[in-house]
Design a protein around this motif. Structure first.
Motif, PDB file in Angstrom:
ATOM      1  N   VAL A 188       0.850  -1.199   0.000  1.00  0.00           N
ATOM      2  CA  VAL A 188       0.000   0.000   0.000  1.00  0.00           C
ATOM      3  C   VAL A 188       0.883   1.246   0.000  1.00  0.00           C
ATOM      4  CG1 VAL A 188      -1.699   1.343   1.298  1.00  0.00           C
ATOM      5  CG2 VAL A 188      -1.934  -1.133   1.163  1.00  0.00           C
ATOM      6  N   CYS A 189       1.905   1.205   0.830  1.00  0.00           N
ATOM      7  CA  CYS A 189       2.828   2.341   0.962  1.00  0.00           C
ATOM      8  C   CYS A 189       3.588   2.623  -0.338  1.00  0.00           C
ATOM      9  CB  CYS A 189       3.860   1.996   2.039  1.00  0.00           C
ATOM     10  SG  CYS A 189       3.627   2.898   3.534  1.00  0.00           S
ATOM     11  N   ASN A 190       4.095   1.558  -0.946  1.00  0.00           N
ATOM     12  CA  ASN A 190       5.077   1.739  -2.026  1.00  0.00           C
ATOM     13  C   ASN A 190       4.611   1.421  -3.442  1.00  0.00           C
ATOM     14  OD1 ASN A 190       7.048   2.357  -0.019  1.00  0.00           O
ATOM     15  ND2 ASN A 190       7.189   0.173   0.437  1.00  0.00           N
ATOM     16  N   LYS A 191       3.566   0.591  -3.569  1.00  0.00           N
ATOM     17  CA  LYS A 191       3.196   0.126  -4.915  1.00  0.00           C
ATOM     18  C   LYS A 191       1.806   0.547  -5.372  1.00  0.00           C
ATOM     19  CE  LYS A 191       5.835  -4.241  -5.032  1.00  0.00           C
ATOM     20  NZ  LYS A 191       5.628  -5.698  -5.093  1.00  0.00           N
ATOM     21  N   MET A 246      -2.123   8.765   7.760  1.00  0.00           N
ATOM     22  CA  MET A 246      -1.745   9.431   6.516  1.00  0.00           C
ATOM     23  C   MET A 246      -0.354   9.016   6.021  1.00  0.00           C
ATOM     24  SD  MET A 246      -1.641  13.504   5.923  1.00  0.00           S
ATOM     25  CE  MET A 246      -1.156  14.209   4.374  1.00  0.00           C
ATOM     26  N   HIS A 247       0.611   8.924   6.921  1.00  0.00           N
ATOM     27  CA  HIS A 247       1.991   8.684   6.469  1.00  0.00           C
ATOM     28  C   HIS A 247       2.215   7.263   5.953  1.00  0.00           C
ATOM     29  CE1 HIS A 247       2.202   7.153  10.597  1.00  0.00           C
ATOM     30  NE2 HIS A 247       3.315   6.540  10.283  1.00  0.00           N
ATOM     31  N   LEU A 248       1.228   6.366   6.161  1.00  0.00           N
ATOM     32  CA  LEU A 248       1.367   4.999   5.638  1.00  0.00           C
ATOM     33  C   LEU A 248       0.532   4.777   4.387  1.00  0.00           C
ATOM     34  CD1 LEU A 248       1.447   2.801   8.876  1.00  0.00           C
ATOM     35  CD2 LEU A 248       3.346   3.771   7.574  1.00  0.00           C
ATOM     36  N   PHE A 249      -0.202   5.808   3.955  1.00  0.00           N
ATOM     37  CA  PHE A 249      -1.044   5.644   2.769  1.00  0.00           C
ATOM     38  C   PHE A 249      -0.218   5.838   1.501  1.00  0.00           C
ATOM     39  CE2 PHE A 249      -4.727   5.916   0.038  1.00  0.00           C
ATOM     40  CZ  PHE A 249      -5.623   5.091   0.686  1.00  0.00           C
ATOM     41  N   SER A 250      -0.704   5.263   0.412  1.00  0.00           N
ATOM     42  CA  SER A 250      -0.011   5.396  -0.869  1.00  0.00           C
ATOM     43  C   SER A 250       0.244   6.862  -1.207  1.00  0.00           C
ATOM     44  CB  SER A 250      -0.877   4.768  -1.975  1.00  0.00           C
ATOM     45  OG  SER A 250      -0.400   5.168  -3.233  1.00  0.00           O
ATOM     46  N   LYS A 251       1.490   7.174  -1.508  1.00  0.00           N
ATOM     47  CA  LYS A 251       1.884   8.564  -1.822  1.00  0.00           C
ATOM     48  C   LYS A 251       1.182   9.060  -3.091  1.00  0.00           C
ATOM     49  CE  LYS A 251       4.597   8.458   1.668  1.00  0.00           C
ATOM     50  NZ  LYS A 251       3.787   7.443   2.315  1.00  0.00           N
ATOM     51  N   SER A 252       0.735   8.122  -3.933  1.00  0.00           N
ATOM     52  CA  SER A 252       0.069   8.532  -5.185  1.00  0.00           C
ATOM     53  C   SER A 252      -1.237   9.286  -4.921  1.00  0.00           C
ATOM     54  CB  SER A 252      -0.185   7.310  -6.082  1.00  0.00           C
ATOM     55  OG  SER A 252      -1.056   6.405  -5.434  1.00  0.00           O
ATOM     56  N   LEU A 253      -1.805   9.102  -3.722  1.00  0.00           N
ATOM     57  CA  LEU A 253      -3.049   9.808  -3.384  1.00  0.00           C
ATOM     58  C   LEU A 253      -2.844  11.325  -3.437  1.00  0.00           C
ATOM     59  CD1 LEU A 253      -5.938  10.125  -2.231  1.00  0.00           C
ATOM     60  CD2 LEU A 253      -4.960   9.878   0.041  1.00  0.00           C
ATOM     61  N   PHE A 254      -1.683  11.761  -2.966  1.00  0.00           N
ATOM     62  CA  PHE A 254      -1.494  13.193  -2.718  1.00  0.00           C
ATOM     63  C   PHE A 254      -1.254  14.016  -3.984  1.00  0.00           C
ATOM     64  CE2 PHE A 254      -0.189  10.642   0.961  1.00  0.00           C
ATOM     65  CZ  PHE A 254      -1.249  10.983   1.792  1.00  0.00           C
ATOM     66  N   SER A 255      -1.098  13.339  -5.104  1.00  0.00           N
ATOM     67  CA  SER A 255      -0.976  14.074  -6.372  1.00  0.00           C
ATOM     68  C   SER A 255      -2.139  13.722  -7.300  1.00  0.00           C
ATOM     69  CB  SER A 255       0.358  13.723  -7.046  1.00  0.00           C
ATOM     70  OG  SER A 255       0.436  12.328  -7.249  1.00  0.00           O
ATOM     71  N   SER A 256      -3.173  13.066  -6.749  1.00  0.00           N
ATOM     72  CA  SER A 256      -4.309  12.650  -7.591  1.00  0.00           C
ATOM     73  C   SER A 256      -5.547  13.486  -7.262  1.00  0.00           C
ATOM     74  CB  SER A 256      -4.624  11.169  -7.363  1.00  0.00           C
ATOM     75  OG  SER A 256      -5.429  11.018  -6.209  1.00  0.00           O
ATOM     76  N   LYS A 257      -6.561  13.325  -8.095  1.00  0.00           N
ATOM     77  CA  LYS A 257      -7.832  14.020  -7.839  1.00  0.00           C
ATOM     78  C   LYS A 257      -8.853  13.072  -7.211  1.00  0.00           C
ATOM     79  CE  LYS A 257      -7.539  17.544 -11.485  1.00  0.00           C
ATOM     80  NZ  LYS A 257      -6.334  17.141 -12.234  1.00  0.00           N
ATOM     81  N   ALA A 258      -8.393  11.895  -6.787  1.00  0.00           N
ATOM     82  CA  ALA A 258      -9.290  10.929  -6.145  1.00  0.00           C
ATOM     83  C   ALA A 258      -9.997  11.599  -4.968  1.00  0.00           C
ATOM     84  CB  ALA A 258      -8.487   9.730  -5.655  1.00  0.00           C
ATOM     85  N   LYS A 259     -11.252  11.239  -4.768  1.00  0.00           N
ATOM     86  CA  LYS A 259     -12.011  11.869  -3.681  1.00  0.00           C
ATOM     87  C   LYS A 259     -11.857  11.078  -2.386  1.00  0.00           C
ATOM     88  CE  LYS A 259     -15.094  14.656  -6.345  1.00  0.00           C
ATOM     89  NZ  LYS A 259     -16.406  14.945  -6.874  1.00  0.00           N
TER      90      LYS A 259
END
Length: 284
Positions: free
Chosen positions: A25-28, A101-114
């Motif tokens: 989840v964190c990295n992939k 938050m710090h263990l969630f996929s980093k891709s979330l923070f540059s996406s428009k996912a709700k």
């Protein structure tokens, strides 16, 4: 059976949340633009929110919530089974997580996912969880509520500190794709919350459809719906008398905390949540 996984200093129930999945989840894991993510700290009204969101998606038609288990409608990203489901799932995906938050996929923070983040008074979340884990065969049980309050205040519980969880995710509260909800507001004005979620998701529902969402997501309907009340959970994980839906009320903590425990809790709360504006939380 009652072991914890320790990952990045945070405890997780070992038989539900494997270390390998947390690393994935964190990295992939790649969050997609049309994903909808429900985030909560444990026992904050997660399943109620999932039910409401599912019903909004079907415009109040209860067929989906009455035929598919809640964990398949919105898989848990940090569980082995949920992660495997999500990476194979066609979009748009609905998913759930208790991860900080710090263990969630980093891709979330540059996406428009709700993202919908639901917060509950930590005292009520604590009491709810205390009674919940006593009927589960998943994690170590405290010998008393007093012991559990001590564990909770130190963050020595599954998913770590409530205070860190809230401080982390609330740093996103100004983002357009991030909706913060409070359990207390949901209880006091459920229809108002349903409309707020509809607005956030860009869903237009007719009055009769909104009424249907309200009706089928009620405590009583959920308690009786085997697809939502966790009665289908593996029998080896639960003990006699298990129920997911105990009370679903607010301020139940006042029936269980002593004056000294309430004062000790307040002290830690004030210290850990310093910096948030007064009146930020509806239970204050």
């Amino acid at each position: 059976m009652l072991d914890y996984t320790c990952f990045e200093g945070i405890l997780f129930p070992a038989n539900l949340v494997p270390k390998e999945t947390l690393q994935n989840v964190c990295n992939k894991f790649v969050v997609k633009e049309d994903d909808l993510i429900i985030l909560t700290y444990p026992k904050s009204g997660t399943n109620w929110l999932i039910e409401i969101v599912c019903l909004i998606q079907t415009k109040g038609d209860p067929k989906w919530i009455q035929s598919v288990p809640i964990w398949d409608r919105s898989p848990w990203i940090e569980t082995g089974k949920g992660y495997d489901q999500l990476i194979k799932m066609e979009g748009p995906r609905l998913m759930t997580s208790h991860l900080p938050m710090h263990l969630f996929s980093k891709s979330l923070f540059s996406s428009k996912a709700k993202v919908i983040y639901l917060i509950r008074n930590p005292r009520d979340a604590l009491v709810s969880r205390y009674f919940f884990i006593r009927k589960l065969n998943i994690v170590k049980k405290p010998d008393s509520l007093g012991t559990y309050i001590e564990w909770f205040l130190k963050g020595n519980v599954a998913y770590g500190s409530w205070f860190e969880h809230i401080r982390g995710w609330l740093s996103m509260r100004e983002c357009d794709n991030f909706l913060v909800l409070y359990y207390e507001d949901m209880k006091k004005d459920t229809m108002g919350t349903i409309k707020k979620i509809c607005d956030f998701l860009g869903k237009k529902l007719e009055p009769n459809e909104l009424n249907s969402v309200l009706k089928y997501s009620s405590f009583q309907f959920m308690k009786e719906n085997n697809m939502s009340n966790y009665s289908l959970m593996e029998k080896e994980l639960i003990l006699t008398g298990f129920t997911l839906m105990r009370k679903g009320t607010i301020e139940d903590w006042k029936n269980h905390f002593t004056v000294a425990q309430a004062e000790a809790f307040d002290k830690v709360f004030q210290k850990k949540m310093a910096g948030f504006p007064p009146g930020m939380f509806p239970w204050e």
